[in-house]
Design a protein around this motif. Structure first.
Motif, mmCIF file in Angstrom:
data_model
loop_
_atom_site.group_PDB
_atom_site.id
_atom_site.type_symbol
_atom_site.label_atom_id
_atom_site.label_comp_id
_atom_site.label_asym_id
_atom_site.label_seq_id
_atom_site.Cartn_x
_atom_site.Cartn_y
_atom_site.Cartn_z
ATOM 1 N N ASP A 205 0.801 -1.234 0.000
ATOM 2 C CA ASP A 205 0.000 0.000 0.000
ATOM 3 C C ASP A 205 0.832 1.281 0.000
ATOM 4 N N ARG A 206 2.128 1.131 -0.288
ATOM 5 C CA ARG A 206 3.028 2.290 -0.345
ATOM 6 C C ARG A 206 3.130 2.997 1.013
ATOM 7 N N ARG A 207 2.969 2.245 2.099
ATOM 8 C CA ARG A 207 3.069 2.800 3.450
ATOM 9 C C ARG A 207 3.965 1.893 4.290
ATOM 10 N N ASP A 208 4.528 2.497 5.356
ATOM 11 C CA ASP A 208 5.353 1.744 6.292
ATOM 12 C C ASP A 208 4.435 1.160 7.358
ATOM 13 N N ASP A 216 6.764 -1.251 2.226
ATOM 14 C CA ASP A 216 6.453 -2.431 1.393
ATOM 15 C C ASP A 216 7.690 -3.275 1.101
ATOM 16 N N GLU A 217 8.556 -3.427 2.133
ATOM 17 C CA GLU A 217 9.807 -4.152 1.911
ATOM 18 C C GLU A 217 9.593 -5.628 1.609
ATOM 19 N N ALA A 218 8.418 -6.176 1.979
ATOM 20 C CA ALA A 218 8.173 -7.607 1.783
ATOM 21 C C ALA A 218 7.768 -7.950 0.346
ATOM 22 N N PHE A 219 7.585 -6.962 -0.505
ATOM 23 C CA PHE A 219 6.970 -7.220 -1.808
ATOM 24 C C PHE A 219 7.908 -7.048 -2.997
ATOM 25 N N ASP A 220 9.138 -6.732 -2.767
ATOM 26 C CA ASP A 220 10.116 -6.643 -3.852
ATOM 27 C C ASP A 220 9.600 -5.779 -5.000
ATOM 28 N N LEU A 221 9.062 -4.603 -4.641
ATOM 29 C CA LEU A 221 8.499 -3.727 -5.670
ATOM 30 C C LEU A 221 9.561 -3.340 -6.693
ATOM 31 N N GLY A 222 9.171 -3.394 -7.940
ATOM 32 C CA GLY A 222 10.099 -3.119 -9.024
ATOM 33 C C GLY A 222 10.866 -4.340 -9.485
ATOM 34 N N GLY A 223 10.745 -5.440 -8.721
ATOM 35 C CA GLY A 223 11.446 -6.657 -9.086
ATOM 36 C C GLY A 223 10.871 -7.305 -10.334
ATOM 37 N N ALA A 224 11.689 -8.069 -11.024
ATOM 38 C CA ALA A 224 11.255 -8.733 -12.251
ATOM 39 C C ALA A 224 10.253 -9.833 -11.932
ATOM 40 N N CYS A 225 9.273 -10.049 -12.817
ATOM 41 C CA CYS A 225 8.241 -11.062 -12.609
ATOM 42 C C CYS A 225 7.621 -11.420 -13.957
ATOM 43 N N VAL A 226 6.777 -12.457 -13.927
ATOM 44 C CA VAL A 226 5.939 -12.786 -15.081
ATOM 45 C C VAL A 226 4.501 -12.877 -14.591
ATOM 46 N N ASN A 227 3.540 -12.416 -15.379
ATOM 47 C CA ASN A 227 2.138 -12.433 -14.960
ATOM 48 C C ASN A 227 1.483 -13.760 -15.333
ATOM 49 N N ALA A 228 0.170 -13.843 -15.118
ATOM 50 C CA ALA A 228 -0.554 -15.094 -15.359
ATOM 51 C C ALA A 228 -0.469 -15.537 -16.815
ATOM 52 N N SER A 229 -0.202 -14.612 -17.708
ATOM 53 C CA SER A 229 -0.056 -14.952 -19.128
ATOM 54 C C SER A 229 1.403 -15.155 -19.524
ATOM 55 N N ASN A 230 2.286 -15.287 -18.486
ATOM 56 C CA ASN A 230 3.713 -15.503 -18.711
ATOM 57 C C ASN A 230 4.362 -14.360 -19.487
ATOM 58 N N CYS A 231 3.855 -13.143 -19.263
ATOM 59 C CA CYS A 231 4.458 -11.971 -19.875
ATOM 60 C C CYS A 231 5.382 -11.298 -18.867
ATOM 61 N N PRO A 232 6.600 -10.857 -19.276
ATOM 62 C CA PRO A 232 7.534 -10.245 -18.326
ATOM 63 C C PRO A 232 7.042 -8.869 -17.880
ATOM 64 N N GLY A 233 7.382 -8.530 -16.624
ATOM 65 C CA GLY A 233 6.974 -7.236 -16.102
ATOM 66 C C GLY A 233 7.702 -6.924 -14.813
ATOM 67 N N ALA A 234 7.182 -5.971 -14.050
ATOM 68 C CA ALA A 234 7.760 -5.557 -12.768
ATOM 69 C C ALA A 234 6.660 -5.499 -11.719
ATOM 70 N N LYS A 235 7.002 -5.789 -10.478
ATOM 71 C CA LYS A 235 6.026 -5.833 -9.399
ATOM 72 C C LYS A 235 5.606 -4.422 -8.986
ATOM 73 N N ILE A 236 4.285 -4.238 -8.839
ATOM 74 C CA ILE A 236 3.726 -2.981 -8.345
ATOM 75 C C ILE A 236 2.632 -3.309 -7.342
ATOM 76 N N CYS A 237 2.187 -2.276 -6.615
ATOM 77 C CA CYS A 237 1.076 -2.448 -5.685
ATOM 78 C C CYS A 237 -0.251 -2.193 -6.396
ATOM 79 N N SER A 238 -1.241 -3.045 -6.083
ATOM 80 C CA SER A 238 -2.578 -2.847 -6.629
ATOM 81 C C SER A 238 -3.591 -3.442 -5.671
ATOM 82 N N ASN A 239 -4.476 -2.606 -5.149
ATOM 83 C CA ASN A 239 -5.536 -3.045 -4.234
ATOM 84 C C ASN A 239 -4.995 -3.843 -3.053
ATOM 85 N N GLY A 240 -3.851 -3.400 -2.527
ATOM 86 C CA GLY A 240 -3.325 -4.000 -1.315
ATOM 87 C C GLY A 240 -2.433 -5.203 -1.519
ATOM 88 N N VAL A 241 -2.246 -5.650 -2.748
ATOM 89 C CA VAL A 241 -1.373 -6.797 -3.005
ATOM 90 C C VAL A 241 -0.389 -6.434 -4.107
#
Length: 631
Positions: A205-208, A216-241
């Motif tokens: 939630d962008r808060r301490d 949000d140290e537990a979420f590796d924001l900005g880290g590399a990832c793949v979504n449900a469609s196996n497309c590459p991207g970066a981790k962001i916050c959305s609706n608390g997750v």
């Protein structure tokens, strides 16, 4: 220079240089304490001639039990007079603690050598916990309880999460000064009870949230990832997750679920190569039926085969059902087709007959038994299940046979249902049968039938169906339940790994027995029963279909054959003087396509078809009819 004060250690005075005039005279100040152990003792020395000349030293007290003595050396200082005033004060717990005792005296440094001066400090610490009684200026909250010390720091807790604000100074008190205070500090947002040092950083939630100085140290924001469609991207916050945000557009792919070679079900989207045998575009308008897809030729079968312009569009079709001519004394329980125009009808009392879908070529075959179910292979051979003298019985007969071949079986339960499954690889045939006692048999000719269930189904089973493999097997029946016994429908899925029937959930309000079931493919099946019950099973979930017309809503539906969600045939018993009927569901409405016209009225008990261009039904007192498309 300042007057030199130091706690006396062994050899301090003995090691003084004789030439050092400032150290030829000294005071040994003996500070005695009794009744408590101070945390710190402060000694202040003041020149009596010039009181502005003063020096102070603090002596931390070792954690030894009271009473005790501290020794402090005081040396003569240049420019001072020889007469000084000594003031000793005791602090509770530390040099910053409450002052709880004082002692003072005058002393002189005129004579050479060491002069001893005694000062006594007294206070009361009744429980020995290091906190002094308030009567002596101490802060002990209960001086008769060593487990309870001095005052606690109380912090403002505005949001009620039991953590006080880290930004406001605490109040020291022996008990909470108000309801909105707490002894725990560290809250970095005292207006939000979900934020404090005791929570985990579980919200993106962008808060301490846990007040550790990180966001949000537990979420590796900005880290590399793949979504449900196996497309590459970066981790962001959305609706608390934390979610994987990708700017890459995936490609959709479609699957063929009904086996007609054309894909119509959206399988998903992907940035990787799509699954094997999938297609990039939808070609099939109905994945419940292998008889419907774009480009499929239109034939006379009441189905919109090409998914355009409605059923049988542009064709001249003769949809008339042709009654059979069979003796009224014959009661047929089951009918089976071989897919090439041949049919077998069977019933109680050894009744077994071979014929053609168009009503020609009738021939009786000798076969001792009361036959309840039949299945025919593409070669024209028939396989029968039923009973004799309350025991189960199996039989088979070739297309040209005059008599059947009985299989020996001594099981004491009559078989009610039978289905054959032809292996897609190798073409081997395995038949499965069920009994009214919940037993299950597997029959792989030429081997003899064998029981396979590890535990009987908790119901009386009436029918079984499957296609492609045993993992698709479904069985239906009923069970009597309740203080006042009520017959309730039951449906089961066969678990191959454990060889047991797994009960499936049906609409709770249904009453009566399920009497027929037909599996179209792994995702679609239909079942029918008493009181007008017609159910469909879509991807494992049963639900009621559209209610039958009023004239049939209270009849017992005996059997069902389906070719998808827009082509469902059911057979009914007679009702109020009207003969049994065959009804057809086209995806929107029920249509009566055949009614037995004989009098007295006769019930229809069984339906069968290998393709929607040829349907056959039989029933009581010789009832029978077929619909077949002829060139």
């Amino acid at each position: 220079m300042r007057l030199f004060l130091v706690a006396v250690l062994a050899g301090v005075l003995a090691g003084c240089s004789k030439g050092d005039d400032l150290k030829t005279a000294a005071l040994r100040v003996q500070i005695h304490y009794e009744g408590f152990r101070p945390g710190c003792v402060t000694l202040t020395v003041t020149d009596q001639t010039e009181v502005s000349r003063s020096v102070t030293t603090n002596v931390n007290v070792k954690p030894d039990p009271a009473p005790g003595t501290l020794s402090v050396a005081v040396f003569r200082q240049a420019g001072w007079s020889n007469d000084v005033r000594l003031l000793a004060t005791a602090q509770e717990r530390s040099c910053e603690g409450a002052q709880v005792a004082t002692a003072e005296t005058n002393a002189s440094l005129e004579k050479n050598g060491v002069t001893t001066v005694d000062l006594s400090l007294g206070a009361t610490d009744g429980d020995g916990d290091g906190f002094v009684s308030p009567a002596n200026g101490g802060t002990d909250c209960a001086d008769d309880n060593e487990d309870r010390g001095g005052p606690t720091a109380w912090y403002t807790d505005a949001d009620g999460d039991k953590y006080g604000s880290r930004f406001l100074d605490p109040v020291l008190a022996c008990s909470a000064p108000s309801f909105n205070t707490t002894s725990r500090a560290g809250d970095c947002d005292d207006n939000d009870s979900s934020i404090n040092p005791g929570v985990q950083e579980s919200r993106c939630d962008r808060r301490d949230d846990n007040c550790n100085g990180e966001v949000d140290e537990a979420f590796d924001l900005g880290g590399a990832c793949v979504n449900a469609s196996n497309c590459p991207g970066a981790k962001i916050c959305s609706n608390g997750v934390a979610v994987c945000n990708s700017t890459v557009t995936p490609t959709a792919y479609y699957l063929d679920e009904d086996g007609d070679g054309k894909a119509g079900t959206l399988g998903g989207t992907t940035c990787e190569p799509p699954p094997l045998n999938s297609k990039p575009e939808a070609e099939d308008c109905d994945e419940s039926s292998r008889y419907r897809a774009s480009g499929t030729p239109e034939v006379c079968d009441r189905i919109d085969n090409d998914c355009a312009d409605g059923a049988d569009d542009g064709l001249t079709c003769n949809a008339t059902w042709k009654p059979f001519t069979t003796p009224d004394s014959t009661s047929w329980k089951t009918i089976a087709t071989d897919g090439s125009g041949g049919i077998w009808a069977a019933g109680d009392g050894g009744n077994l007959a071979r014929g053609r879908m168009d009503g020609t070529g009738g021939k009786s075959v000798t076969c001792d038994g009361d036959w309840k179910a039949a299945w025919a292979s593409s070669s024209g051979e028939v396989f029968l299940a039923g009973g004799k003298d309350s025991s189960s019985r199996f039989a088979q007969a070739a297309a040209t046979a005059n008599t059947c071949t009985l299989e020996s079986n001594t099981n004491g339960q009559v078989l009610n249902g039978l289905v054959g499954i032809v292996s897609a690889t190798g073409g081997s045939l395995t038949l499965y049968g069920v009994t009214g006692g919940g037993q299950t048999f597997r029959w792989a000719p030429p081997a003899a039938p064998e029981r396979i269930e590890t535990a009987t189904a908790d119901a009386s089973l009436r029918a079984i169906s499957g296609v492609g493999g045993p993992e698709t097997l479904l069985a239906v029946g009923s069970k009597s339940e309740g203080f006042v016994p009520t017959l309730k429908p039951r449906a089961f899925r066969f678990d191959v790994a454990s060889s047991t029937w797994v009960k499936e959930e049906l609409p709770a309000t249904l009453v009566g027995e399920l009497r027929g079931v037909h599996v179209v493919n792994a995702n679609y099946a239909f079942a029918v029963g008493d009181n007008g019950i017609v159910l469909e099973r879509v991807k494992g979930k049963w639900s009621e279909m559209k209610t039958l017309p009023a004239a049939f809503a209270s009849r017992s539906i005996q059997d069902v054959v389906a070719f998808g969600k827009t082509a469902v045939y059911v057979a009914t018993t007679e009702g109020v003087g009207a003969g049994g009927a065959v009804l057809f569901f086209n995806g929107s409405d029920w249509i009566t396509v055949h009614t037995d016209a004989r009098s007295p009225a006769r019930s229809l008990r069984s339906l069968d078809a290998k393709a929607p261009t040829g349907i056959v039904t039989v029933g009581d007192s010789g009832a029978g009819a077929s619909f077949i498309v002829t060139p």
